[in-house]
Design a protein around this motif. Structure first.
Motif, mmCIF file in Angstrom:
data_model
loop_
_atom_site.group_PDB
_atom_site.id
_atom_site.type_symbol
_atom_site.label_atom_id
_atom_site.label_comp_id
_atom_site.label_asym_id
_atom_site.label_seq_id
_atom_site.Cartn_x
_atom_site.Cartn_y
_atom_site.Cartn_z
ATOM 1 N N ALA A 49 -5.753 -4.546 -7.653
ATOM 2 C CA ALA A 49 -4.505 -3.870 -7.301
ATOM 3 C C ALA A 49 -4.304 -2.627 -8.142
ATOM 4 O O ALA A 49 -3.871 -1.576 -7.653
ATOM 5 N N ASN A 82 -4.406 1.083 -6.612
ATOM 6 C CA ASN A 82 -3.133 1.803 -6.593
ATOM 7 C C ASN A 82 -2.843 2.532 -7.899
ATOM 8 O O ASN A 82 -1.733 2.969 -8.135
ATOM 9 N N VAL A 106 1.074 0.237 -9.540
ATOM 10 C CA VAL A 106 1.254 -1.211 -9.664
ATOM 11 C C VAL A 106 1.172 -1.597 -11.136
ATOM 12 O O VAL A 106 0.269 -1.157 -11.842
ATOM 13 N N VAL A 153 5.854 -2.551 -8.041
ATOM 14 C CA VAL A 153 5.140 -1.589 -7.213
ATOM 15 C C VAL A 153 6.049 -0.385 -7.002
ATOM 16 O O VAL A 153 7.228 -0.552 -6.684
ATOM 17 N N THR A 195 3.026 -3.947 -0.070
ATOM 18 C CA THR A 195 2.189 -4.200 -1.248
ATOM 19 C C THR A 195 2.727 -5.388 -2.039
ATOM 20 O O THR A 195 1.965 -6.258 -2.495
ATOM 21 N N LEU A 202 0.684 -8.838 -2.550
ATOM 22 C CA LEU A 202 0.373 -9.362 -3.880
ATOM 23 C C LEU A 202 0.890 -10.788 -4.034
ATOM 24 O O LEU A 202 0.216 -11.649 -4.600
#
Lengths: 424, 424
Positions: free
Chosen positions: B210, B214, B218, B235, B246, B250
C-alpha cells in the motif's frame, strides 16, 4: 543543568494525551529539578534527527520516550546513533532476555521483529526492562558545541507507561538526584466531599501567608481528578530541617482547616485508606451493586491483600437478581422502585446476611445516559448501609456523564465507610 | 503545510497533563491535517523567543496556547511581537469588553492586571473570547527565510481549555479547513489475541504494498494499549471516492490476514462488541469473579443498556464465599485449590444456576504481587465457561503487574465470549 524531554510517536500529534511527559515532569519536580522543554514529534526520521541535534546542542541531559518497539516505525535508537555518529550492535544478553520473555509465554522463538529491540548504541549502558521487551539505554557522550566539547547524557526510555516508569525510577531518578542542588519536597493532601473552589476558598489565607513569607520557595496547586481534590504543595531550600519543618507546619494548618475532608496524603487512595482502616479494626465489608456494576468491588480489590477484609460482592443489575440473589422483596421494588432508599436498604441487608461481613453497602441509581425521569433524574443514586445494628440509606444527586456518576458513587461509598471507621 | 503547536506554562513542565495539545491534535486530524510537532515551554522569555524563532522559520502556521493571562508570567503577546519586530497597542474595544466582563460579575472596575489582556500585536485580528477576559489573536505576516520571504500565520490562544476550545472551533478550524487540500480519512482496527509484533509480521506485506503503490498517501501505525492492539491507517487524496475505496480495500485485506483476531473497528471496545452480539442473539451472560474482583462486571456495565444482556455477577474472593454463594464443593477447593480449572468450572456452573443466564464465565487466578508459588506462579489464571450444554476451563499465564494480569484476564473473558457468539 538543562534537562529536556523528547516524546516520539505520531499518536501524540493526533490526539493522544502525553501522560509520560506529565509523569516525568512531576517526578523531576519532586527532586527539585525541572524540565526545560518537552517536544512531541512524530515517527519521522528527519524530524527526530532535527530534535536530537537541537537537544544535544542546548541541553545537558536529554530523555526520550517511545520509539523502542519492534516495528518499523520505531526509530529512536537508530536516529540517536546516527545523530551522534555512533554504531549500533545487537546485544547478546538483551537478545537472550527477549527470547526468554517469549519462552515464558510459551512461544518458542521470538518473532523476528523483536530482535530489533536488542539493538544498542555502542557505549550505552543497557537499562533492564522487566516488564517488556525493549530495554532502556543510558549513554554518556561528548558533544561539540562550537569550539568546545561538552559532556552530555542521553536516556532512551520505552513508550508504554509502566515500562517507562519502572526504568525511570530505577535508573534515571537516582542518577539525576545527585545533580539536584538544594532540597525540594512535595506533599499532597487528598480531599473528598467538598468542591475544588470550596477547597481554594478555605485554604486561601494559608496559601497567601506561606507564599508571602517564603516568596518563591513555596508553591501550591489545587487539582481535581474525578471527585477527589488534591492539594499539592512544595517547599524548596538548602536546609533540610527547615524544609521539613515548613512542610509539616503547612500540613498541620491545612489539616486544621480542611479537617476530616482530608482522607489521605501522597500515595493514599480512598481504597487503600479504607483497606488499612478495615484491617486495623479487624472488620470486613461486602457490597451489593446495581448502577456501579462491579466498580466498587474492583476498586477495593485493586489493593493487594484486600482478601483480608473484603468478603464478597453481588452485582445485581436486574430486578429479578435483586430478588433472587439479595432477597429484596418484590413489594419493595413495586412500591418504591429499584432506585429507592428502601431497595438500597434491603440490598445492603441482603448482602450482609449472605456474606456475614461486619459492614455492607449497596448502590442503586440511574447512571444514564438514558433511563432518567422527572421524579428520578439521571444522577440520582441511593446508597444503603447496614452493620447489623442499624440500616440507613443516603440519597445523592450526582452530576456529569455515566462515567462521572459511577465514579462519584464508588468514591462516596468508600468515603462513607472511611468516615464510619474513623469515628469508631 | 506545516502546522506546529507551542504550549506555554511552567506547570506543563512539572506534571500537568497537556490536554490542550491532545485536543488540537485530535481536531486537526479530523479535518485531514496534522501537527508536525508540539513543544511545551515554560514562562521564560528567552526560551519562548527561541521557540518562536524556530517555529516561524520552519512552519507555515504556528498555534500557541497559554500565556495570555493577566499576571507577570504571561508573556506570549510581548514575546511574539518582539520576535516579529512588531508593536503592541492596547485595543480600546477589548479593554471595554474586559471591563464589561467584570461589571457583569458585580465588579465596578477591572483589576489593573487585566488591562494587560487588551494588548494586541499590531496587524493582528482579535478573536473574541466569550468565556474569559483574554482574547485570541490571528496574525498574517511575512517571515524572512534566508533570501525569500514566506507568508505565515500565527494564532495565539488562551490556556484555559474551554476558552481555548471555543476560539479554536470558531476561528482556527474554519481557517485551516480551507487549507486542508483534499481529504484524509482514518480507520482503526482493534485486534486481540496476538502480540504487537505478530500483528506487524502478518500485515507487513499489505503495508509495504500500500505504501509502495500510494507512496505518501497511505500511513500505518500499530499501537498496543494494554492487551489490545490497534492497527490505524489513514489515506489521503483529492478524490473522496478513491480515498473511500482505498480505505475499504485495506480493511478487506487486513481482515483477510488478521481474520477473527479483529474484534472491532474505530470506536468499538471489546465490551461494546460483546454487548452488541449478546443483544442481537438475545442471549444473557453472568460472571463469577475472584481475582478480577468486579472488573469484568464493571467492564460490561460500562456500556449503556447493558442491563438487557447482563444478568449479574458474584465477586467471591474468599473460599468461604465460593462455597456459600457459588456452590463450589469444599472437596474441590481442598483437592485442587481455589486457583484451578476444577474450581473455575464449578464457579461458572454456580453462577449460571443462580442467574439463569445463557452463558456464564468465571475467573480465578493469582494477580500478585504476593501469593505466587512455584506450581502456581503470579499470573496464573483459570477461566471457566458454561452454557448449559458444556462446561470448560482455560488456563493462562499472564505477565506483568497486578493491574496487567487483571486487565488481561478481563479482556480474555470478553474475547472468548465474542468468539463464541460469532461462531453461533
Amino acid at each position: 543543568m538543562k534537562i529536556e524531554l523528547i516524546c516520539t510517536g505520531s499518536e501524540l500529534l493526533s490526539g493522544k494525551v502525553n501522560t509520560n511527559a506529565a509523569y516525568i515532569g512531576s517526578r523531576l519536580s519532586e527532586i527539585g529539578l525541572e524540565l526545560s522543554s518537552i517536544t512531541d514529534v512524530g515517527d519521522k526520521k528527519y524530524d527526530l534527527l532535527q530534535e536530537f541535534k537541537r537537544a544535544f546542542e542546548r541541553s545537558n541531559v536529554v530523555i526520550t520516550t517511545g520509539g523502542l518497539g519492534p516495528t518499523f516505525d520505531d526509530i529512536t535508537v537508530e536516529t540517536a546513533a546516527e545523530c551522534l555518529n555512533l554504531e549500533i550492535y545487537s546485544d547478546k544478553k538483551v537478545l537472550k532476555s527477549i527470547e526468554e520473555y517469549f519462552l515464558k509465554r510459551g512461544i518458542n522463538s521470538a518473532p523476528k521483529n523483536n530482535e530489533r529491540q536488542s539493538n544498542i548504541i555502542k557505549g550505552a549502558k543497557v537499562l533492564k526492562n522487566c516488564l517488556g521487551t525493549a530495554p532502556g539505554q543510558m549513554l554518556h557522550f561528548k558533544f561539540k558545541n562550537g569550539e568546545k566539547k561538552c559532556r552530555k547524557t542521553l536516556f532512551l526510555l520505552p513508550g508504554p507507561p509502566r515500562e517507562m516508569k519502572r526504568i525511570f525510577e530505577e535508573n534515571i531518578e537516582p542518577f539525576l538526584k545527585s545533580y539536584s542542588i538544594g532540597i525540594k519536597k512535595t506533599a499532597v493532601l487528598h480531599v473528598f466531599g467538598i468542591s475544588e473552589s470550596a477547597v481554594e476558598e478555605m485554604i486561601k489565607p494559608i496559601m497567601k501567608e506561606a507564599m508571602f513569607a517564603n516568596s518563591k520557595f513555596v508553591e501550591f496547586g489545587i487539582l481535581a481528578s474525578g471527585s477527589v481534590i488534591d492539594v499539592k504543595f512544595s517547599v524548596s531550600g538548602t536546609d533540610e530541617l527547615i524544609v521539613d519543618e515548613t512542610i509539616n507546619n503547612l500540613k498541620l494548618r491545612l489539616n486544621n482547616v480542611l479537617k476530616d475532608n482530608i482522607f489521605g496524603a501522597d500515595k493514599d487512595t480512598l481504597a487503600s485508606v479504607v483497606g488499612r482502616l478495615l484491617f486495623e479494626n479487624k472488620k470486613t465489608v461486602s457490597f451489593a451493586e446495581s448502577c456501579t456494576g462491579g466498580m466498587l468491588a474492583a476498586a477495593i480489590t485493586d489493593i493487594p491483600g484486600s482478601s483480608l477484609y473484603f468478603k464478597n460482592s453481588v452485582v445485581a443489575y436486574s430486578n429479578e437478581s435483586k430478588i433472587k440473589l439479595l432477597n429484596v422483596r418484590e413489594r419493595t421494588l413495586i412500591n418504591f422502585g429499584a432506585v429507592s432508599g428502601e431497595t438500597a436498604k434491603e440490598m445492603a441487608e441482603g448482602i450482609l446476611k449472605l456474606s456475614g461481613s461486619d459492614y455492607a453497602f449497596s448502590v442503586t441509581g440511574i447512571a444514564g445516559p438514558d433511563g432518567g425521569t422527572k421524579e428520578k433524574p439521571i444522577g440520582l443514586v441511593y446508597i444503603g448501609f447496614t452493620d447489623k445494628k442499624e440500616t440507613k440509606s443516603f440519597r445523592f444527586n450526582f452530576n456529569g456523564t455515566r462515567d462521572d456518576v459511577r465514579e462519584r458513587a464508588v468514591n462516596t461509598v468508600l468515603d462513607l465507610l472511611r468516615r464510619n471507621l474513623e469515628s469508631v
